[in-house]
Write a protein that holds these residues in place. Structure first.
Motif, PDB file in Angstrom:
ATOM      1  N   ALA A  32       0.816  -1.213   0.000  1.00 31.12           N
ATOM      2  CA  ALA A  32       0.000   0.000   0.000  1.00 31.12           C
ATOM      3  C   ALA A  32       0.853   1.266   0.000  1.00 31.12           C
ATOM      4  CB  ALA A  32      -0.912   0.019   1.220  1.00 31.12           C
ATOM      5  N   ALA A  33       0.316   2.303  -0.617  1.00 24.24           N
ATOM      6  CA  ALA A  33       0.837   3.646  -0.398  1.00 24.24           C
ATOM      7  C   ALA A  33       0.231   4.147   0.908  1.00 24.24           C
ATOM      8  CB  ALA A  33       0.450   4.564  -1.542  1.00 24.24           C
ATOM      9  N   VAL A  34       1.013   4.865   1.695  1.00 24.38           N
ATOM     10  CA  VAL A  34       0.533   5.373   2.974  1.00 24.38           C
ATOM     11  C   VAL A  34       0.614   6.891   2.967  1.00 24.38           C
ATOM     12  CG1 VAL A  34       1.218   3.272   4.170  1.00 24.38           C
ATOM     13  CG2 VAL A  34       2.798   5.204   4.086  1.00 24.38           C
ATOM     14  N   ALA A  35      -0.242   7.502   3.759  1.00 19.23           N
ATOM     15  CA  ALA A  35      -0.284   8.961   3.759  1.00 19.23           C
ATOM     16  C   ALA A  35      -0.800   9.485   5.095  1.00 19.23           C
ATOM     17  CB  ALA A  35      -1.181   9.473   2.633  1.00 19.23           C
ATOM     18  N   TRP A  36      -0.519  10.744   5.334  1.00 20.24           N
ATOM     19  CA  TRP A  36      -1.067  11.486   6.472  1.00 20.24           C
ATOM     20  C   TRP A  36      -1.755  12.734   5.935  1.00 20.24           C
ATOM     21  CZ3 TRP A  36      -0.954   9.761  11.482  1.00 20.24           C
ATOM     22  CH2 TRP A  36      -0.053   8.726  11.777  1.00 20.24           C
ATOM     23  N   HIS A  37      -2.915  13.031   6.501  1.00 19.37           N
ATOM     24  CA  HIS A  37      -3.643  14.264   6.245  1.00 19.37           C
ATOM     25  C   HIS A  37      -3.984  14.879   7.596  1.00 19.37           C
ATOM     26  CE1 HIS A  37      -4.188  12.102   2.460  1.00 19.37           C
ATOM     27  NE2 HIS A  37      -4.500  13.258   1.888  1.00 19.37           N
ATOM     28  N   ARG A  38      -4.421  16.122   7.577  1.00 19.17           N
ATOM     29  CA  ARG A  38      -4.855  16.753   8.821  1.00 19.17           C
ATOM     30  C   ARG A  38      -6.043  17.646   8.541  1.00 19.17           C
ATOM     31  NH1 ARG A  38       0.433  20.692   9.812  1.00 19.17           N
ATOM     32  NH2 ARG A  38      -0.048  22.234   8.166  1.00 19.17           N
ATOM     33  N   GLN A  39      -6.788  17.918   9.602  1.00 22.69           N
ATOM     34  CA  GLN A  39      -7.998  18.718   9.436  1.00 22.69           C
ATOM     35  C   GLN A  39      -8.255  19.546  10.676  1.00 22.69           C
ATOM     36  OE1 GLN A  39     -11.521  16.446   8.437  1.00 22.69           O
ATOM     37  NE2 GLN A  39     -12.427  18.209   7.397  1.00 22.69           N
ATOM     38  N   VAL A  40      -8.548  20.810  10.442  1.00 27.53           N
ATOM     39  CA  VAL A  40      -8.969  21.729  11.480  1.00 27.53           C
ATOM     40  C   VAL A  40     -10.480  21.884  11.359  1.00 27.53           C
ATOM     41  CG1 VAL A  40      -8.800  24.097  12.336  1.00 27.53           C
ATOM     42  CG2 VAL A  40      -6.763  22.945  11.428  1.00 27.53           C
ATOM     43  N   PRO A  41     -11.205  21.904  12.471  1.00 26.88           N
ATOM     44  CA  PRO A  41     -12.676  22.054  12.391  1.00 26.88           C
ATOM     45  C   PRO A  41     -13.068  23.233  11.519  1.00 26.88           C
ATOM     46  CG  PRO A  41     -12.028  21.554  14.627  1.00 26.88           C
ATOM     47  CD  PRO A  41     -10.749  21.762  13.863  1.00 26.88           C
ATOM     48  N   GLY A  42     -14.003  22.986  10.598  1.00 26.31           N
ATOM     49  CA  GLY A  42     -14.483  24.037   9.715  1.00 26.31           C
ATOM     50  C   GLY A  42     -13.666  24.211   8.461  1.00 26.31           C
ATOM     51  N   SER A  43     -12.586  23.424   8.311  1.00 26.47           N
ATOM     52  CA  SER A  43     -11.729  23.514   7.136  1.00 26.47           C
ATOM     53  C   SER A  43     -11.667  22.180   6.418  1.00 26.47           C
ATOM     54  CB  SER A  43     -10.315  23.938   7.530  1.00 26.47           C
ATOM     55  OG  SER A  43     -10.314  25.193   8.163  1.00 26.47           O
ATOM     56  N   THR A  52       5.031   6.011  -0.963  1.00 30.36           N
ATOM     57  CA  THR A  52       4.551   4.901  -1.789  1.00 30.36           C
ATOM     58  C   THR A  52       5.177   3.581  -1.345  1.00 30.36           C
ATOM     59  OG1 THR A  52       6.294   5.017  -3.433  1.00 30.36           O
ATOM     60  CG2 THR A  52       4.422   6.510  -3.725  1.00 30.36           C
ATOM     61  N   SER A  53       4.689   2.499  -1.925  1.00 31.18           N
ATOM     62  CA  SER A  53       5.259   1.187  -1.628  1.00 31.18           C
ATOM     63  C   SER A  53       6.703   1.108  -2.122  1.00 31.18           C
ATOM     64  CB  SER A  53       4.418   0.084  -2.260  1.00 31.18           C
ATOM     65  OG  SER A  53       4.338   0.274  -3.663  1.00 31.18           O
ATOM     66  N   GLY A  54       7.044   1.955  -3.084  1.00 32.02           N
ATOM     67  CA  GLY A  54       8.412   2.021  -3.596  1.00 32.02           C
ATOM     68  C   GLY A  54       9.257   3.052  -2.889  1.00 32.02           C
ATOM     69  N   ASN A  58       6.354  12.395  -0.778  1.00 31.72           N
ATOM     70  CA  ASN A  58       5.833  13.681  -1.232  1.00 31.72           C
ATOM     71  C   ASN A  58       5.278  14.394  -0.004  1.00 31.72           C
ATOM     72  OD1 ASN A  58       5.055  15.720  -3.010  1.00 31.72           O
ATOM     73  ND2 ASN A  58       3.046  14.807  -3.365  1.00 31.72           N
ATOM     74  N   TYR A  59       5.504  15.707   0.089  1.00 34.82           N
ATOM     75  CA  TYR A  59       5.089  16.464   1.264  1.00 34.82           C
ATOM     76  C   TYR A  59       4.291  17.696   0.865  1.00 34.82           C
ATOM     77  CZ  TYR A  59       8.493  13.706   3.888  1.00 34.82           C
ATOM     78  OH  TYR A  59       9.188  12.670   4.465  1.00 34.82           O
ATOM     79  N   GLY A  60       3.377  18.085   1.731  1.00 37.96           N
ATOM     80  CA  GLY A  60       2.695  19.352   1.553  1.00 37.96           C
ATOM     81  C   GLY A  60       3.656  20.504   1.779  1.00 37.96           C
ATOM     82  N   ASP A  61       3.411  21.609   1.113  1.00 39.04           N
ATOM     83  CA  ASP A  61       4.336  22.743   1.186  1.00 39.04           C
ATOM     84  C   ASP A  61       4.506  23.259   2.615  1.00 39.04           C
ATOM     85  OD1 ASP A  61       3.320  24.213  -2.008  1.00 39.04           O
ATOM     86  OD2 ASP A  61       4.810  22.669  -1.519  1.00 39.04           O
ATOM     87  N   SER A  62       3.464  23.195   3.410  1.00 39.18           N
ATOM     88  CA  SER A  62       3.520  23.771   4.756  1.00 39.18           C
ATOM     89  C   SER A  62       4.361  22.945   5.730  1.00 39.18           C
ATOM     90  CB  SER A  62       2.104  23.938   5.310  1.00 39.18           C
ATOM     91  OG  SER A  62       1.465  22.679   5.413  1.00 39.18           O
ATOM     92  N   VAL A  63       4.698  21.709   5.368  1.00 35.51           N
ATOM     93  CA  VAL A  63       5.447  20.855   6.300  1.00 35.51           C
ATOM     94  C   VAL A  63       6.806  20.430   5.751  1.00 35.51           C
ATOM     95  CG1 VAL A  63       3.269  19.992   7.224  1.00 35.51           C
ATOM     96  CG2 VAL A  63       4.507  18.631   5.526  1.00 35.51           C
ATOM     97  N   LYS A  64       7.114  20.787   4.513  1.00 34.87           N
ATOM     98  CA  LYS A  64       8.398  20.383   3.918  1.00 34.87           C
ATOM     99  C   LYS A  64       9.563  20.865   4.770  1.00 34.87           C
ATOM    100  CE  LYS A  64       7.167  20.093  -0.990  1.00 34.87           C
ATOM    101  NZ  LYS A  64       7.281  20.727  -2.314  1.00 34.87           N
ATOM    102  N   GLY A  65      10.501  19.953   4.992  1.00 35.44           N
ATOM    103  CA  GLY A  65      11.682  20.287   5.780  1.00 35.44           C
ATOM    104  C   GLY A  65      11.490  20.137   7.269  1.00 35.44           C
ATOM    105  N   ARG A  66      10.242  19.948   7.720  1.00 27.80           N
ATOM    106  CA  ARG A  66       9.975  19.804   9.153  1.00 27.80           C
ATOM    107  C   ARG A  66       9.422  18.432   9.515  1.00 27.80           C
ATOM    108  NH1 ARG A  66       6.113  22.791  11.460  1.00 27.80           N
ATOM    109  NH2 ARG A  66       4.849  23.004   9.563  1.00 27.80           N
TER     110      ARG A  66
END
Length: 115
Positions: A32-43, A52-54, A58-66
């Motif tokens: 499987a490909a694995v991922a993380w998402h996040r959510q703030v109430p109302g957004s 990916t399995s390979g 890939n990272y969202g711009d707001s978290v790249k490097g951190r």
């Protein structure tokens, strides 16, 4: 039915670190490909990172490097190492897996960054 269980959330001060874990019940987790998402109430749910399995990341711009996503296929577990946390990182974080058309998401875990 595949189940995912997140752990490791909590409260941390700005600049601190947390590591989230997510264990899958699927015996073929390595496919499987694995991922993380996040959510703030109302957004809308925001993409955080994917691996990916390979082992392509890939990272969202707001978290790249951190943030760093990783996986341990022997333990059917994915991780999200979060460093230099900011108050705007506060959200409910969801792990997910996808294999072809099969998509599964966890129940979510709260991360709060506050002084």
């Amino acid at each position: 039915q595949v189940e995912l269980a997140e752990s490791g959330g909590g409260s941390v001060r700005p600049g601190g670190s947390l590591t989230l874990s997510c264990v899958s019940s699927w015996s073929h987790f390595n496919k499987a490909a694995v991922a993380w998402h996040r959510q703030v109430p109302g957004s809308q749910r925001e993409f955080v990172a994917e691996l990916t399995s390979g082992f392509i990341t890939n990272y969202g711009d707001s978290v790249k490097g951190r943030f760093t996503i990783s996986r341990d296929n022997r333990e059917n577990t994915m991780f999200l190492q979060m460093n230099s946390l900011k108050p705007e990182d506060t959200a409910v974080y969801y792990c997910s897996t996808q294999y072809i058309t099969d998509y599964t998401s966890g129940q979510g875990i709260q991360v709060t960054v506050s002084s």
